[in-house]
Motif scaffolding. Sequence first.
Motif, PDB file in Angstrom:
ATOM      1  N   TRP A   1     -15.809 -14.380  80.499  1.00 60.72           N
ATOM      2  CA  TRP A   1     -16.093 -13.937  79.119  1.00 60.72           C
ATOM      3  C   TRP A   1     -16.254 -15.146  78.202  1.00 60.72           C
ATOM      4  O   TRP A   1     -17.150 -15.159  77.344  1.00 60.72           O
ATOM      5  CB  TRP A   1     -14.962 -13.052  78.630  1.00 60.72           C
ATOM      6  CG  TRP A   1     -15.138 -12.658  77.197  1.00 60.72           C
ATOM      7  CD1 TRP A   1     -15.879 -11.636  76.692  1.00 60.72           C
ATOM      8  CD2 TRP A   1     -14.550 -13.322  76.059  1.00 60.72           C
ATOM      9  NE1 TRP A   1     -15.815 -11.596  75.324  1.00 60.72           N
ATOM     10  CE2 TRP A   1     -15.006 -12.616  74.894  1.00 60.72           C
ATOM     11  CE3 TRP A   1     -13.696 -14.417  75.907  1.00 60.72           C
ATOM     12  CZ2 TRP A   1     -14.628 -13.001  73.618  1.00 60.72           C
ATOM     13  CZ3 TRP A   1     -13.324 -14.784  74.638  1.00 60.72           C
ATOM     14  CH2 TRP A   1     -13.781 -14.095  73.506  1.00 60.72           C
TER      15      TRP A   1
ATOM     16  N   SER B   1     -19.645 -16.691  78.816  1.00 56.05           N
ATOM     17  CA  SER B   1     -20.713 -15.863  78.236  1.00 56.05           C
ATOM     18  C   SER B   1     -20.731 -15.998  76.712  1.00 56.05           C
ATOM     19  O   SER B   1     -21.801 -16.094  76.092  1.00 56.05           O
ATOM     20  CB  SER B   1     -20.514 -14.399  78.634  1.00 56.05           C
ATOM     21  OG  SER B   1     -20.545 -14.254  80.039  1.00 56.05           O
ATOM     22  N   TYR B   2     -19.517 -16.033  76.114  1.00 54.41           N
ATOM     23  CA  TYR B   2     -19.427 -16.153  74.668  1.00 54.41           C
ATOM     24  C   TYR B   2     -19.990 -17.502  74.192  1.00 54.41           C
ATOM     25  O   TYR B   2     -20.751 -17.578  73.216  1.00 54.41           O
ATOM     26  CB  TYR B   2     -17.970 -16.000  74.231  1.00 54.41           C
ATOM     27  CG  TYR B   2     -17.747 -16.187  72.746  1.00 54.41           C
ATOM     28  CD1 TYR B   2     -18.007 -15.150  71.864  1.00 54.41           C
ATOM     29  CD2 TYR B   2     -17.263 -17.396  72.243  1.00 54.41           C
ATOM     30  CE1 TYR B   2     -17.794 -15.308  70.503  1.00 54.41           C
ATOM     31  CE2 TYR B   2     -17.058 -17.564  70.895  1.00 54.41           C
ATOM     32  CZ  TYR B   2     -17.314 -16.516  70.020  1.00 54.41           C
ATOM     33  OH  TYR B   2     -17.118 -16.683  68.669  1.00 54.41           O
TER      34      TYR B   2
ATOM     35  N   ASP C   1     -22.195 -19.412  75.805  1.00 51.80           N
ATOM     36  CA  ASP C   1     -23.648 -19.419  75.986  1.00 51.80           C
ATOM     37  C   ASP C   1     -24.341 -18.648  74.869  1.00 51.80           C
ATOM     38  O   ASP C   1     -25.391 -19.062  74.363  1.00 51.80           O
ATOM     39  CB  ASP C   1     -24.020 -18.821  77.347  1.00 51.80           C
ATOM     40  CG  ASP C   1     -23.584 -19.711  78.509  1.00 51.80           C
ATOM     41  OD1 ASP C   1     -23.343 -20.910  78.258  1.00 51.80           O
ATOM     42  OD2 ASP C   1     -23.468 -19.197  79.638  1.00 51.80           O
ATOM     43  N   ARG C   2     -23.769 -17.515  74.479  1.00 55.21           N
ATOM     44  CA  ARG C   2     -24.399 -16.702  73.423  1.00 55.21           C
ATOM     45  C   ARG C   2     -24.308 -17.395  72.066  1.00 55.21           C
ATOM     46  O   ARG C   2     -25.232 -17.339  71.260  1.00 55.21           O
ATOM     47  CB  ARG C   2     -23.725 -15.334  73.346  1.00 55.21           C
ATOM     48  CG  ARG C   2     -24.496 -14.338  72.501  1.00 55.21           C
ATOM     49  CD  ARG C   2     -23.880 -12.968  72.566  1.00 55.21           C
ATOM     50  NE  ARG C   2     -24.642 -12.034  71.761  1.00 55.21           N
ATOM     51  CZ  ARG C   2     -24.278 -10.776  71.524  1.00 55.21           C
ATOM     52  NH1 ARG C   2     -23.146 -10.302  72.058  1.00 55.21           N
ATOM     53  NH2 ARG C   2     -25.029  -9.989  70.771  1.00 55.21           N
ATOM     54  N   MET C   3     -23.175 -18.061  71.802  1.00 53.44           N
ATOM     55  CA  MET C   3     -23.034 -18.807  70.552  1.00 53.44           C
ATOM     56  C   MET C   3     -24.050 -19.941  70.476  1.00 53.44           C
ATOM     57  O   MET C   3     -24.504 -20.330  69.397  1.00 53.44           O
ATOM     58  CB  MET C   3     -21.624 -19.368  70.420  1.00 53.44           C
ATOM     59  CG  MET C   3     -20.563 -18.313  70.123  1.00 53.44           C
ATOM     60  SD  MET C   3     -20.659 -17.660  68.451  1.00 53.44           S
ATOM     61  CE  MET C   3     -20.113 -19.072  67.497  1.00 53.44           C
ATOM     62  N   THR C   4     -24.412 -20.483  71.663  1.00 53.01           N
ATOM     63  CA  THR C   4     -25.350 -21.606  71.699  1.00 53.01           C
ATOM     64  C   THR C   4     -26.793 -21.136  71.576  1.00 53.01           C
ATOM     65  O   THR C   4     -27.610 -21.777  70.891  1.00 53.01           O
ATOM     66  CB  THR C   4     -25.170 -22.396  72.994  1.00 53.01           C
ATOM     67  OG1 THR C   4     -23.800 -22.829  73.104  1.00 53.01           O
ATOM     68  CG2 THR C   4     -26.081 -23.627  73.025  1.00 53.01           C
ATOM     69  N   ASN C   5     -27.126 -20.004  72.213  1.00 49.01           N
ATOM     70  CA  ASN C   5     -28.526 -19.590  72.317  1.00 49.01           C
ATOM     71  C   ASN C   5     -28.912 -18.464  71.352  1.00 49.01           C
ATOM     72  O   ASN C   5     -30.093 -18.301  71.042  1.00 49.01           O
ATOM     73  CB  ASN C   5     -28.830 -19.139  73.761  1.00 49.01           C
ATOM     74  CG  ASN C   5     -28.551 -20.247  74.760  1.00 49.01           C
ATOM     75  OD1 ASN C   5     -28.884 -21.410  74.519  1.00 49.01           O
ATOM     76  ND2 ASN C   5     -27.941 -19.895  75.880  1.00 49.01           N
ATOM     77  N   ASP C   6     -27.954 -17.674  70.903  1.00 46.69           N
ATOM     78  CA  ASP C   6     -28.247 -16.529  70.011  1.00 46.69           C
ATOM     79  C   ASP C   6     -27.802 -16.890  68.593  1.00 46.69           C
ATOM     80  O   ASP C   6     -26.625 -16.793  68.260  1.00 46.69           O
ATOM     81  CB  ASP C   6     -27.522 -15.283  70.505  1.00 46.69           C
ATOM     82  CG  ASP C   6     -27.977 -14.029  69.765  1.00 46.69           C
ATOM     83  OD1 ASP C   6     -28.564 -14.153  68.669  1.00 46.69           O
ATOM     84  OD2 ASP C   6     -27.720 -12.921  70.270  1.00 46.69           O
ATOM     85  N   ARG C   7     -28.759 -17.325  67.737  1.00 45.07           N
ATOM     86  CA  ARG C   7     -28.402 -17.780  66.388  1.00 45.07           C
ATOM     87  C   ARG C   7     -27.834 -16.643  65.525  1.00 45.07           C
ATOM     88  O   ARG C   7     -26.895 -16.846  64.753  1.00 45.07           O
ATOM     89  CB  ARG C   7     -29.626 -18.388  65.701  1.00 45.07           C
ATOM     90  CG  ARG C   7     -29.342 -18.873  64.301  1.00 45.07           C
ATOM     91  CD  ARG C   7     -30.447 -19.728  63.741  1.00 45.07           C
ATOM     92  NE  ARG C   7     -30.181 -20.109  62.364  1.00 45.07           N
ATOM     93  CZ  ARG C   7     -29.314 -21.035  61.994  1.00 45.07           C
ATOM     94  NH1 ARG C   7     -28.622 -21.676  62.928  1.00 45.07           N
ATOM     95  NH2 ARG C   7     -29.116 -21.327  60.722  1.00 45.07           N
TER      96      ARG C   7
ATOM     97  N   PHE D   1     -26.140 -14.019  66.518  1.00 39.83           N
ATOM     98  CA  PHE D   1     -24.765 -13.767  66.946  1.00 39.83           C
ATOM     99  C   PHE D   1     -23.831 -14.856  66.435  1.00 39.83           C
ATOM    100  O   PHE D   1     -22.714 -14.579  65.971  1.00 39.83           O
ATOM    101  CB  PHE D   1     -24.715 -13.677  68.475  1.00 39.83           C
ATOM    102  CG  PHE D   1     -23.342 -13.450  69.023  1.00 39.83           C
ATOM    103  CD1 PHE D   1     -22.745 -12.206  68.963  1.00 39.83           C
ATOM    104  CD2 PHE D   1     -22.618 -14.500  69.588  1.00 39.83           C
ATOM    105  CE1 PHE D   1     -21.466 -11.998  69.464  1.00 39.83           C
ATOM    106  CE2 PHE D   1     -21.353 -14.308  70.088  1.00 39.83           C
ATOM    107  CZ  PHE D   1     -20.772 -13.043  70.023  1.00 39.83           C
TER     108      PHE D   1
ATOM    109  N   GLN E   1     -20.562 -14.430  63.957  1.00 43.35           N
ATOM    110  CA  GLN E   1     -19.211 -14.802  64.353  1.00 43.35           C
ATOM    111  C   GLN E   1     -18.595 -15.824  63.402  1.00 43.35           C
ATOM    112  O   GLN E   1     -17.379 -15.826  63.173  1.00 43.35           O
ATOM    113  CB  GLN E   1     -19.246 -15.373  65.780  1.00 43.35           C
ATOM    114  CG  GLN E   1     -19.621 -14.359  66.838  1.00 43.35           C
ATOM    115  CD  GLN E   1     -18.617 -13.225  66.923  1.00 43.35           C
ATOM    116  OE1 GLN E   1     -17.423 -13.447  67.078  1.00 43.35           O
ATOM    117  NE2 GLN E   1     -19.098 -11.992  66.801  1.00 43.35           N
TER     118      GLN E   1
END
Length: 594
Positions: free
Chosen positions: A467, A470-471, A473-479, A481, A485
């Motif tokens: 988790w 995944s978190y 990676d998403r913080m890095t690639n999904d602006r 998201f 956060q």
Amino acid sequence: MKKIGSFFCAICSAVALIGLFPPHALAQPEVSVEATVSETTIYTGERIQLSIRISGDFNNVSRPSLPNFQDGFRLLSNTPSTSRSYRYVNGQSSTSYTYSYQLIAQREGDHRIPPISVTIDGEEFTTDPIEVSIINRNESAKSQDEQQPDMFVQLEVSDNQPVTGQQIISDVVLYFQDGLEVNSYQPVPGWKAEGFWKEELNNRERPQANTTIINGVRYRKARLLQFALFPTKSGTLKVSPYKIIVSVRSTSRSRDDPFSSFFGGMGRNQQQIELESDPVTLDVQSLPSPEDDTYFGAVGSYNISREISTNKATEGESIEITTRVSGTGNIPLISKPEYELPEGLEVYEPQEASELNRGNRRISGTKTFTDVVIARSAGEYTVPEKEVAYFDPERDAYITQTLPALHFTVRPNPENIVQQDPRGSLPVSPVTGLASWTTLEEAPLVSYWWFWAGLFVPLCLLAIAYWQKSYFDRMTNDRAFARSQKASGTAADRLNQAVDLSEQGHIKQAYNMLQKAITGFIGDRLNLPEAGLSNEDYLQALKQNDIDAELVKNIRMLLDKCASISYAPEATHEYLKSHVGLAQSTLEKLKKVL
């Protein structure tokens, strides 16, 4: 028996019919008598129409008893032309009679049409006198040699010597000569009225043109817009020029209704003219020094009240203390009246709400301040009475009102844990009797907790690690998201910066940072563009996400306060801290719904 029964039925029917009507429907409309003239400034030899209008619910009315007009006017005929109308609204009837007379202006100067008496149902009513100016036509023609503008716009204020915070009315008035037809007008954006807090008043009616004579030239005048201005400091202040763009055309038409084509179609001789008023200088007086600390910044005419949400509460329950300021004046600018609260209460930042009425040529309404308190211990509490004062420009004095004392009782919470016995003993008794012996049986491995812990703990650690990856990676690639956060932390940092700027004396910059904290949080949570949006865009986005209307209302109040700080009186650090606290509580509520 038959006659008695019929009479009894009639009485019952009458009572039943009376019960069908509300009390206001049974009340008789007030009778009024009003005298008006068609023009208040005329040339010698011109005619004006004097009208006496009687309205209300009445049976008999006499013909008006005309006064002696002396040598200023000459009455053409004692026999008036009459008109009558009848209205029936909400179960209430009203009759209107109008008597019209023709007068000829004879002698130049300022004249007064005396009061006119009318007898209605045996009672005598009297109209107010009317002031009329008569100008010599020949002398006026000489003065017209100087070139006068065909059209101009002017700011007309209700008071040239107000006090700080007093509400003054500023009319935007258009003057134009006969032969010009006005089709439309458009204000030029950007009027700031530096040194004043301004509020535009409702202007729903079509402009009405009246006749006036300026420097011997006859003009038609019409009020286009109306503003309420509140000076924020004393001294000589100038109301900056007001600009409008007027669409006009030259035509020969009747003087009866030069605005009949207002907002009408374009003509062949249509012109777009930009008009600018002259600045208006006001001598703003300082408020007298109050004798004590009861004055809380209100200027106008007010009624101030205070109430409590409940007189009985339980430990930990919230109690609301509401202070309402209602009336006419600088409602948008007033601050909460200060008063003492008893010890033992946990006090939260006060909440503000305003309901403004911009009709009837003034700003009126109600401003509500709500203190939320929580009692942490049981007992009797009293909020002492408090005297508060506002300044009334009409009376030129401070008016004092008393907020009543508030009493409430806090009961113990039955769910609280009972304290232990002070002696330290436990409320248990020893168990006595015969001992029973049992033989221990060997338990299976799966019955031990450590077996399951050893089996599931590695799985849980693996899931947590997955988790976290995944978190990350998403913080890095999904602006979007990442913005969502980080929204809370960013908003908290900006609120802290606002407090720091305020402590350094940069109040306006602090309010700007407070605004960024609120709009930035909304934008980050809803993935809105980071720039180029107005406050209304953020509020509209909240409405589209079905956010509670009361919460949106509080956010609008905060954003309006931040946006208008440039025109408001000098704020203090404590005043800003109260808004920072309100912003914190508002953002906490937003976190739960966004």
